[in-house]
Design a protein around this motif. Structure first.
Motif, short mmCIF file in Angstrom:
data_model
loop_
_atom_site.label_atom_id
_atom_site.label_comp_id
_atom_site.label_asym_id
_atom_site.label_seq_id
_atom_site.Cartn_x
_atom_site.Cartn_y
_atom_site.Cartn_z
N ASN A 124 5.44 -7.64 8.12
CA ASN A 124 6.31 -6.51 7.82
C ASN A 124 5.47 -5.31 7.39
O ASN A 124 4.39 -5.47 6.82
N THR A 125 6.01 -4.13 7.67
CA THR A 125 5.35 -2.90 7.24
C THR A 125 5.66 -2.63 5.77
O THR A 125 6.59 -3.21 5.19
N VAL A 126 4.88 -1.74 5.18
CA VAL A 126 5.08 -1.34 3.79
C VAL A 126 5.05 0.17 3.70
O VAL A 126 4.57 0.85 4.62
N GLN A 127 5.56 0.70 2.60
CA GLN A 127 5.57 2.15 2.38
C GLN A 127 4.86 2.46 1.05
O GLN A 127 5.51 2.55 0.00
N ARG A 142 0.75 -3.93 9.11
CA ARG A 142 1.70 -4.98 8.71
C ARG A 142 1.00 -6.04 7.86
O ARG A 142 -0.18 -6.33 8.09
N THR A 169 4.73 0.33 -4.11
CA THR A 169 4.85 0.22 -2.66
C THR A 169 6.08 -0.61 -2.32
O THR A 169 6.30 -1.66 -2.92
N TRP A 170 6.86 -0.14 -1.35
CA TRP A 170 8.10 -0.80 -0.99
C TRP A 170 8.02 -1.40 0.41
O TRP A 170 7.23 -0.97 1.24
N SER A 171 8.85 -2.40 0.64
CA SER A 171 9.08 -2.93 1.97
C SER A 171 10.57 -3.25 2.06
O SER A 171 11.30 -3.08 1.07
N THR A 172 11.04 -3.68 3.22
CA THR A 172 12.47 -3.94 3.38
C THR A 172 12.70 -5.23 4.16
O THR A 172 12.08 -5.47 5.20
N HIS A 173 13.55 -6.07 3.61
CA HIS A 173 14.05 -7.25 4.33
C HIS A 173 15.49 -7.45 3.89
O HIS A 173 15.75 -8.03 2.83
N PRO A 176 15.67 -3.00 0.37
CA PRO A 176 14.34 -2.61 -0.10
C PRO A 176 13.90 -3.48 -1.28
O PRO A 176 14.72 -3.85 -2.13
N ALA A 179 6.96 -4.30 -2.86
CA ALA A 179 5.95 -5.07 -2.14
C ALA A 179 4.61 -5.06 -2.86
O ALA A 179 3.78 -5.95 -2.62
#
Length: 211
Positions: A124-127, A142, A169-173, A176, A179
């Motif tokens: 998964n990607t992160v922000q 990723r 840092t955030w990710s989404t599944h 949000p 991460a």
């Protein structure tokens, strides 16, 4: 350049050899141990974690690791948490209706992800924030996640003007979730950098570069 000495905390968590190998490949001298003197004198300490939040907290408490971790953070000595070793730095975890107090470095509750697909397993990607050091050069890559629980709400109140707020840092599944967090000497990631290929290797090199 002289290799940094890193201790991977050996408190009973499974599957830590891959973390040791990844850190060695990133250029560190690594030891898997729970020796207090080595934990305190290392350039960096890695707190791994797999399984249940309550079990990890119990194991850390039983070997006296909470005191060592607290002393390292208070003294500005770098610590990196991975997976459940990331989650325990929040205030509490709730799994199957059981509420367990965490280390409490950050506010927040580790709860079951709000998603139709559990566990969250895969890439998964992160922000990350623009000022990140941990994700420098891999901001758009990723990373590999394996988890069913996470912190989904961040509420950090900076009460002292001189305090620098943590970088989140955030990710989404499904929803949000946090991460990763970078907070002075303490960094922690929900994913597994040791299973994240070159992106994970670069993140570990970035962390070693801060030691």
């Amino acid at each position: 350049m002289e290799k940094k000495n890193v201790v991977v905390l050996d408190y009973g968590s499974g599957n830590v050899r891959s973390a040791v190998r990844a850190l060695e490949a990133a250029g560190a001298h690594v030891e898997l141990t729970a020796d207090p003197e080595k934990v305190m004198s290392a350039d960096g300490l890695v707190v791994p974690g797999v399984g249940a939040y309550a079990s990890v907290m119990e194991q850390l408490t039983n070997i006296g690791a909470l005191r060592w971790i607290g002393r390292r953070i208070a003294g500005g000595q770098p610590v990196l948490g991975i997976c459940v070793g990331h989650q325990v730095f929040f205030e509490e975890g709730v799994e199957h209706g059981v509420q367990t107090a965490g280390i409490g470095e950050w506010p927040g509750t580790v709860e079951r992800l709000k998603s139709d697909v559990i566990p969250h397993m895969g890439w998964n990607t992160v922000q990350p924030p623009a000022s990140t050091k941990l994700f420098a050069g891999v901001e758009n890559e990723r990373f590999y996640f394996v988890h069913s629980y996470a912190v989904q709400k961040w509420e950090f109140d900076v009460t002292q003007p001189a305090m620098t707020p943590p970088q989140v840092t955030w990710s989404t599944h499904g929803t949000p979730f946090v991460a990763a967090v970078e907070n002075g000497p303490l960094s922690a990631v929900q994913f597994h950098p040791e299973k994240s290929g070159e992106a994970g290797a670069q993140l570990l090199r970035n962390w070693l570069g801060t030691l």
